[in-house]
Design an enzyme around this catalytic site. Structure first.
Site, mmCIF file in Angstrom:
data_model
loop_
_atom_site.group_PDB
_atom_site.id
_atom_site.type_symbol
_atom_site.label_atom_id
_atom_site.label_comp_id
_atom_site.label_asym_id
_atom_site.label_seq_id
_atom_site.Cartn_x
_atom_site.Cartn_y
_atom_site.Cartn_z
ATOM 1 N N SER A 177 40.503 25.328 37.600
ATOM 2 C CA SER A 177 41.771 25.449 38.296
ATOM 3 C C SER A 177 41.484 25.956 39.699
ATOM 4 O O SER A 177 40.631 26.813 39.898
ATOM 5 C CB SER A 177 42.660 26.455 37.564
ATOM 6 O OG SER A 177 43.662 26.914 38.431
ATOM 7 N N GLU B 98 49.141 27.645 38.046
ATOM 8 C CA GLU B 98 48.110 27.040 37.202
ATOM 9 C C GLU B 98 48.716 26.056 36.199
ATOM 10 O O GLU B 98 48.150 24.998 35.924
ATOM 11 C CB GLU B 98 47.323 28.135 36.474
ATOM 12 C CG GLU B 98 46.063 27.614 35.830
ATOM 13 C CD GLU B 98 45.074 28.717 35.435
ATOM 14 O OE1 GLU B 98 45.135 29.831 36.004
ATOM 15 O OE2 GLU B 98 44.244 28.459 34.559
ATOM 16 N N GLU C 146 35.365 33.790 51.302
ATOM 17 C CA GLU C 146 36.609 33.022 51.382
ATOM 18 C C GLU C 146 37.838 33.898 51.152
ATOM 19 O O GLU C 146 38.961 33.486 51.439
ATOM 20 C CB GLU C 146 36.588 31.828 50.413
ATOM 21 C CG GLU C 146 36.426 32.152 48.942
ATOM 22 C CD GLU C 146 34.963 32.154 48.480
ATOM 23 O OE1 GLU C 146 34.088 32.545 49.279
ATOM 24 O OE2 GLU C 146 34.711 31.800 47.313
ATOM 25 N N GLU D 198 33.979 39.570 43.403
ATOM 26 C CA GLU D 198 35.001 38.600 43.814
ATOM 27 C C GLU D 198 35.678 39.030 45.115
ATOM 28 O O GLU D 198 35.857 38.222 46.030
ATOM 29 C CB GLU D 198 36.047 38.460 42.707
ATOM 30 C CG GLU D 198 37.149 37.469 43.035
ATOM 31 C CD GLU D 198 38.203 37.382 41.933
ATOM 32 O OE1 GLU D 198 38.319 36.329 41.316
ATOM 33 O OE2 GLU D 198 38.900 38.388 41.687
ATOM 34 N N CYS E 151 39.742 40.781 29.123
ATOM 35 C CA CYS E 151 39.627 41.884 30.094
ATOM 36 C C CYS E 151 39.711 43.266 29.443
ATOM 37 O O CYS E 151 39.153 44.219 29.971
ATOM 38 C CB CYS E 151 40.713 41.773 31.157
ATOM 39 S SG CYS E 151 40.774 40.152 31.897
ATOM 40 N N CYS F 110 40.562 32.690 36.362
ATOM 41 C CA CYS F 110 40.888 34.092 36.694
ATOM 42 C C CYS F 110 39.726 35.038 36.470
ATOM 43 O O CYS F 110 39.756 36.160 36.940
ATOM 44 C CB CYS F 110 42.112 34.599 35.961
ATOM 45 S SG CYS F 110 42.674 33.574 34.658
ATOM 46 N N LYS G 267 35.001 41.922 39.481
ATOM 47 C CA LYS G 267 36.059 41.866 40.501
ATOM 48 C C LYS G 267 35.569 42.443 41.822
ATOM 49 O O LYS G 267 36.070 42.101 42.885
ATOM 50 C CB LYS G 267 37.296 42.634 40.014
ATOM 51 C CG LYS G 267 38.064 41.925 38.898
ATOM 52 C CD LYS G 267 38.868 40.741 39.403
ATOM 53 C CE LYS G 267 39.485 39.958 38.257
ATOM 54 N NZ LYS G 267 39.984 38.646 38.680
ATOM 55 N N GLU H 188 49.672 22.948 38.109
ATOM 56 C CA GLU H 188 48.451 22.192 38.347
ATOM 57 C C GLU H 188 48.020 21.458 37.068
ATOM 58 O O GLU H 188 47.668 20.273 37.097
ATOM 59 C CB GLU H 188 47.356 23.177 38.772
ATOM 60 C CG GLU H 188 46.042 22.572 39.180
ATOM 61 C CD GLU H 188 44.988 23.651 39.481
ATOM 62 O OE1 GLU H 188 45.144 24.806 39.001
ATOM 63 O OE2 GLU H 188 44.017 23.345 40.180
#
Lengths: 670, 173
Positions: free
Chosen positions: A320, A280, A367, A362, A504, A300, A359, A283
């Site tokens: 990102s 990251e 994908e 996710e 988190c 994230c 999560k 990037e």
């Protein structure tokens, strides 16, 4: 001397020191007034009527909605108040599905605790309530309306902290209920799965959706090798499930307990957090050098990603492209562990243990399931891990600490502080600043990015270039920043977004906090954990270097892109019907024209387009050959306005383009 | 809130309806605070509040659809199901109730083949609702047919009224 303004509470003078209401003042005096609907972070609702106090000369009033005035005389527990509170609870209990022993919220249920505390031993009233179906459509949250006490905490947290409003009060009187739009299921609306509604819910009406059974099954399957990855925030909260004070760092005992459950290896999501930092930050430095796609948003947090996909299609290129640490771990583990552990890919089961309910969503994204096989097979919350340890009868507090497995368990402090709001920014800075200056950092800590505020800013000047960072938690704050970016008035370079309060560590999968101090204690503990580790910078992690050499290749290279990066898609907020514009139902025999009337397309003039097309249809008397409909969001927002004719999706559509396509479709039809 | 609903415009064609929703939103300058009058105006257009249209209104006003749904379900005036062409509102307030409104309700239900759950006839001609009070207690029992108040009703008179409308509609077709 000016006399200090006070309120007399049960005969004691308590000074007023900026308290917003009597409730805060009473609690300051260490009297725990019962409440359902009061949370200091949320607006005052005053509905549960439990925090009643007797105000001399005024009568019985809600403490939460009465500001303190000097000289007030109040009593908190008269016989009358006691009786009112008990009747209120009794009435709530009468309509509450009393399945306490089998309710997952049982030990943490406020209704249960208050009934016991206030001495309600019998419910004299008959239930009027008709059982309603339980909604388990969401991968993250179970909604059981039969346990709802209508306190509205969930409604307000979703509205005020997250700025979404996926659930709200509907109907009235005895029919009143908290529902997603149009009574749909939670899985079919704009909910981003953050689970804060469940974290604020005092009862079992909203709870994280467990995956425990599937994990037990995998653990008991001799063919399977089950490995765990543990997110940073879990280690400083797990022991709260076993009655410890918040903030205790239990990494070693947690590893021992997970192994005792039958896991083959225990790894650390902080390892892939280190990997995220490298990818990251690289990037980011590239984008900064080229001056493109700035500011860069972090990616994230899965609730934020879904939020951005639903509400900010035009900003998706700014996210990102890095997968979250959980998903980086999944794809890396499934790539390298089968060979290392001598199992087939399909027999390796990756279980992640997360502070987070989003999560779970996710891990189910298509994908992240190449060829239909998920990279992360199960996601357990901290609470669920606690329950598994309890179910196995392990004495957690007496466990001998064990260490994480190598190599995917080796991590630096940079990967650990990911669990705190500001942690990702700090970890990226520890890498990027060193990279830009070309020499090791004197100090690894960046206190400028730490803190509790929901919207913080920091700026750094490196070699004459200024880098401006925004750190937000709570999606309502993210919205403020994203709107600025959209309007072109932001000068940020990097924006860290965490959905849950405090990051988190405040995730909805964490043990239910006993009080407001829990989050603070967990945050502190994660920073201490960082201090106690030998390494603090992701680039110093020797196993990361090795991982690039042996498996990934170049940073940001081709394999890195395949394993560690992802893409985003526009996402409609609600599943729902189209608005038919013609009379009668749609017919398959007619050419179907759908004009997107979602926000992004509407702004780009879809209404005019719609009008022009219907006029065209009428003008040429094609009503029997064409159905024109407005539909909600074709999930092509970045390229709107979108018109779908038959199977063709026309982006950046104009009337001329649509007319041509329609004529063609009609010609084919004939 | 108005008690009477102005007669819906004669079956406007689809795009016109959608256009008028846009015009309504325009008229109220897309103000979220005007949600209730907006929904009222939309309901006059469609005779009920279709889900898709409510979603559209929510999007245009930048309020969550769940909030719009909450408002639409709070007020009995709003209908989430299509209403019939003619709306019969039988008053069942205290005065009408003691003057025997229930036998009228039962007679109408029997005659139209409706019950507590099914309030609209399959041909979409009639919707039968009860209301708490129309404020015409001196004329009890009262039945409103669209925007006309019929006083001192009996079961037989109510059924006759309905038949008259039906005959008129049939001959119009």
């Amino acid at each position: 001397m000016i006399k200090q303004a006070t309120v007399t509470i049960d005969g004691r003078d308590v000074p007023i020191e900026g308290e917003r209401n009597l409730l805060e003042l009473v609690r300051k005096a260490h009297i725990e007034l019962p409440t359902f609907c009061y949370h200091s972070e949320l607006s005052i609702y005053g509905a549960c009527r439990l925090c009643l106090v007797q105000v001399e000369g005024r009568g019985i009033m809600g403490a939460c909605s009465t500001p303190p005035e000097p000289g007030m005389q109040i009593r908190t527990s008269t016989l009358e108040i006691r009786e009112i509170r008990r009747i209120t609870l009794e009435l709530l209990l009468a309509n509450h599905e009393g399945s306490c022993p089998t309710c997952t919220k049982s030990a943490d249920c406020k209704l249960q605790a208050l009934a016991r505390r206030l001495g309600v031993e019998k419910v004299r009233f008959k239930a009027l309530h008709q059982p309603a179906p339980v909604d388990d459509s969401s991968p993250s949250i179970i909604r059981d309306p039969n346990k709802c006490v209508l306190c509205g905490d969930c409604v307000r947290v979703c509205n005020e902290i997250q700025g979404i409003g996926a659930i709200d009060f509907a109907y009235r009187g005895s029919q009143a209920a908290v529902l997603p739009a149009f009574g749909k299921n939670l899985g079919d609306v704009e909910c981003v799965n953050c689970g804060q509604c469940a974290a604020f819910c005092p009862t079992g009406a909203l709870t994280p959706k467990p995956e425990i059974e599937g994990v037990w099954k995998a653990l008991n399957d001799p063919k399977k090798k089950v490995v765990a990855q543990i997110a940073p925030a879990v280690r400083v909260a797990l022991s709260e499930c076993f009655g410890a004070t918040p903030g205790e760092d239990t990494t070693g005992r947690m590893v021992a307990a997970i192994k005792a459950l039958g896991f083959a290896a225990v790894y650390d999501t902080s390892f892939t957090a280190d990997l995220t930092v490298i990818e990251e930050a690289t990037e980011f430095l590239q984008r900064k050098t080229k001056g493109e796609r700035l500011p860069q948003f972090t990616s994230c947090c899965p609730a934020w990603v879904k939020y951005a996909e639903q509400y900010y299609p035009e900003l998706l290129p700014n996210l990102s492209s890095c997968k979250s640490p959980q998903q980086m771990f999944g794809s890396l583990a499934k790539d390298i562990l089968p060979k290392q552990m001598g199992v087939m890919r399909q027999d390796l089961v990756v279980v992640s243990i997360m502070p987070c309910t989003a999560k779970k969503f996710e891990a189910r994204r298509p994908e992240f399931a190449p060829d239909g096989e998920r990279d992360v097979d199960f996601v357990l919350t901290t609470q669920e891990l606690g329950r598994m340890i309890q179910e196995a009868g392990l004495d957690f507090r007496a466990m001998e600490p064990e260490s994480l497995d190598m190599p995917l368990g080796f991590h630096t402090g940079a990967g650990v502080i990911f669990g705190n709001s500001g942690g990702v920014s700090e970890a990226v800075l520890r890498y990027a600043v060193e990279k830009v200056l070309g020499k090791p950092l004197d100090k690894v800590d960046f206190p400028q990015v730490r803190g509790e505020g929901g919207l913080r800013e920091a700026a750094f000047t490196l070699n004459g270039t200024t880098v401006k960072i925004a750190i937000v938690h709570g999606l309502a704050n993210a919205k403020i920043v994203a709107d600025k970016v959209k309007a072109g008035v932001s000068d940020y370079d990097l924006i860290e977004v965490m959905t849950c309060p405090g990051g988190c560590i405040g995730g909805a999968g964490q043990p239910v906090p006993k009080n407001g101090q829990s989050r603070r204690a967990r945050t502190r503990s994660l920073y201490e954990n960082d201090k106690n580790l030998p390494l603090h910078k992701s680039q110093d992690n020797p196993f990361i270097t090795q991982c690039y050499e042996r498996h990934i290749g170049e940073v940001g290279g081709e394999k890195a892109h395949h394993l560690l990066h992802t893409h985003y898609q526009n996402r409609r907020r609600l599943s729902g019907p189209e608005i038919p514009l013609g009379e009668g139902p749609a017919s398959a025999a007619r050419v179907q024209v759908k004009v997107c009337a979602g926000t992004a397309c509407f702004v780009r003039g879809s209404q005019k387009l719609l009008h022009a097309l219907t006029a065209y249809v009428e003008e040429r008397s094609l009503q029997n050959a064409v159905d024109v409909r407005a539909n909600f969001c074709s999930e092509q927002c970045g390229n709107g306005p979108t018109v779908i004719i038959g199977e063709d999706v026309l982006q950046h559509c104009t009337f001329e383009i649509a007319r041509e396509a329609l004529d063609q479709a009609l010609a084919v039809q004939k | 809130m108005e008690l009477t609903q102005s007669r819906p415009p004669a079956a406007a064609s689809g795009p016109d309806k959608f256009d008028s929703v846009c015009a309504i939103l325009e008229r109220y300058s897309y103000q979220p605070a005007k949600l209730i009058p907006i929904l009222q105006a939309v309901q006059n257009e469609y005779r009920y509040l279709p889900e898709g249209v409510m979603t559209y209104v929510a999007t245009a006003l930048k309020v969550p659809p769940a909030r719009v749904f909450g408002v639409a379900t709070f007020y009995t005036y709003f209908a989430l199901e299509p209403k019939g062409k003619h709306v019969l509102r039988l008053c069942d307030g205290t005065a009408c109730h003691v003057k025997q409104s229930i036998p009228i309700l039962e007679a109408l239900r029997r005659h139209l083949g409706l019950d507590e759950k099914n309030k609209t006839t399959p041909d979409m001609l009639f919707t039968l609702d009860t209301v708490a009070c129309l404020g015409a207690c001196g004329l009890a029992p009262v039945l409103m047919v669209d925007d006309v108040v019929h006083s001192r009703m009996t079961p037989a008179a109510a059924v006759k009224l309905v038949d008259k409308i039906r005959t008129r509609e049939q001959s119009a077709n």
